[in-house]
Each structure stands twice: as C-alpha cells, then as structure tokens.
Write a protein that holds these residues in place. Sequence first.
Motif, short mmCIF file in Angstrom:
data_model
loop_
_atom_site.label_atom_id
_atom_site.label_comp_id
_atom_site.label_asym_id
_atom_site.label_seq_id
_atom_site.Cartn_x
_atom_site.Cartn_y
_atom_site.Cartn_z
N PRO A 23 -29.55 3.83 -11.98
CA PRO A 23 -30.42 4.53 -11.02
C PRO A 23 -29.66 5.39 -10.02
N LYS A 24 -28.52 4.88 -9.51
CA LYS A 24 -27.76 5.64 -8.52
C LYS A 24 -27.27 6.96 -9.10
N LYS A 25 -26.72 6.89 -10.32
CA LYS A 25 -26.23 8.11 -10.97
C LYS A 25 -27.39 9.03 -11.30
N LEU A 26 -28.51 8.46 -11.69
CA LEU A 26 -29.69 9.26 -12.00
C LEU A 26 -30.12 10.07 -10.79
N ILE A 27 -30.15 9.42 -9.64
CA ILE A 27 -30.54 10.10 -8.40
C ILE A 27 -29.51 11.16 -8.02
#
Length: 325
Positions: free
Chosen positions: A151-155
């Motif tokens: 999720p962090k990388k996606l954001i």
Amino acid sequence: MNKTNISKLFPWLISAGVAWTIGCIYNVYYGGELSWLRRMYEQKAAYAAQIEAPNRLIITAGSGVHYSVNAEWMEKKLGIPVFNYGLQGDMGLNVIKPLILEQARKGDIIVLIPEYLMLMDKDGLGDGDGLYGSAPFGWAVGQPGLGGIPPKKLIEDTWLLGVTTLRAATKSTIDVIEKGRMTGYLSDPITEHGDPTKVKERTGKWWELKLNNSVSPHSIKVIEQFRKDLEAKGAHLIVALPWIYGSTDQTTKDSIQKSADKLSQVVPTLYNHQTLNIQTDSSIFADTHYHLLPPARIVRSQELIDQLKPYLAEYIKQPELQTKK
C-alpha cells in the motif's frame, strides 16, 4: 493557519488538481507511454481470448518476447495456436503472473521468457520508477495494487499517473503537428497473433551486456507458484532463457548458468547449453540487447520449436510433434 490563508490556497489546489487530471488523462488514456502499454495489453488480451482451440501456446514476459518471436510463423510450423503475449519488462513478474493466470485455460502451454532484470528483481514489482512500473500499470487497467504491491508504494507511485515530463509533452506536440496524431514506443499496430508490425532499429553504439547476478529467490518463488497455479487450471508452464547480445566473460556465463540451474529445479527450462543463449553478433538485434530483427526472430522461433517439441508431444498427446518439420 486561519481561514483567510486557507482560502488563498484554494486556487492553487484547484490548479494543481486540474494539471494532475490532465496529466493523468494524457498518461493513461491517450498520448503517454503508459497509455500505449495499456492499449497493447488490452488488445492482446482480447485477441488471445478469441482463440477457441483446446491447446494454445502462449509466449509471455516483457518486450523481450514481444520483439523476439514470430508467433504466426511458429503456429504454421507447429499446427497449434501460438500467441505472442509479450508486454513490458518493467511491470515485473508479480504483475505478469496474475495477468496470464487470468487468461490461462485448461490445455494451455505457457512459455515464460523473462528478461534478466525481471529474473534478478528482488521483489517482483519491476522497475517501478516510471510509468511502466507495476503500480501505474495496475491503475491504468483498473486493478490498483495488481501483483500485491504494498500500500505504501502504491500511494507513493500513484502521483506518477498525473506527471507529464516536458520531453513527453514536446514529443506528442511534434507528433500532432507532423503526423496529425500522438504516437509512442508501443503505439504501433499488432497482429492477431500479438506480433509487432513495425521494426525499431538502434541508432547508437552497441556494447555487450554483462550480468553479475543470477535469478533472485523471490523470482524462483513466484515462478514455482506460477507453475502450481497453472497446473491447478490444467495448464503447463515452461521457462526459456532469453537471447541477449551479451558478453562471454566468465562472470556473465556463471550468472546465466546459475539462473538456469536454479530455474530447472522448479520448472522445465529451455536454453542452449553450449551458448547459454548469449549471441555475439549485434547485427541480428534491433534496438535493445533483447529485441531481434525479423530474420533473427525466425531463427529464434525455430530454436524454441525444436526445444518445445518434446513437451508439446507430452502435454498435447501428439507424438508427431517430435518429428514435424
């Protein structure tokens, strides 16, 4: 911060939002390189789905597949449907795997020919530093987080969807003026077999590709699970090492041999045991160390046919494939 100061920010926020939205439309839907990758993927998915035969030979991975095999020629030689499902290497194995699993049917033979950067990738998410990466591609095809991107990388990577470089915008402007339309690296038409219709040639100097590492533990794990998931659907996975214009120094040869040995432990692995698929003639390559010119694609395709025949005879139960010329 008081209300007056906040109200002064509204015009800037609105302007930034409009600019990001315009950039997103350009990148994802028309004009940017991601838009052409999305369109090519959707076309290939549609063409492959139209093949109704019980056995399909699907060759997949990045552009090193798209520009290195001739699926139509292979189909004529083998007498079974062959489809070129090469996409883009920066997407990573984590993304290639679910895309092909979604497409796979009982009886399919999937041949995975990953570029070495894809094989050596430690997390399977590809480059991720540009619009060809796994996060932007997932958004573009309506599957955010495709491939299990954290999720962090996606954001963090989502902002790329609305970022347009001056170079890209300038190129598109010139295209519109000179050609009446925008174009990109992957904007050329493809055939119903998934093959490219245009040849791209290198203008700069060549150098021999050197490799210092072998396939990563993560890639081995993904490929092994890929094989199991395909077998659960009644399909089969075979891995082939790519042809490269590469160095024959011992480090490169050792890296390739180690990759072949590790892969062979989890999946049938095809390669020339003498050359390790290292090519020393740059004149057969197009614009990269993996992309081949049309005559070389035929040679490469014939080599694949010869290496695949024993497996096709076993999987399709047609022994005549072993001797068919």
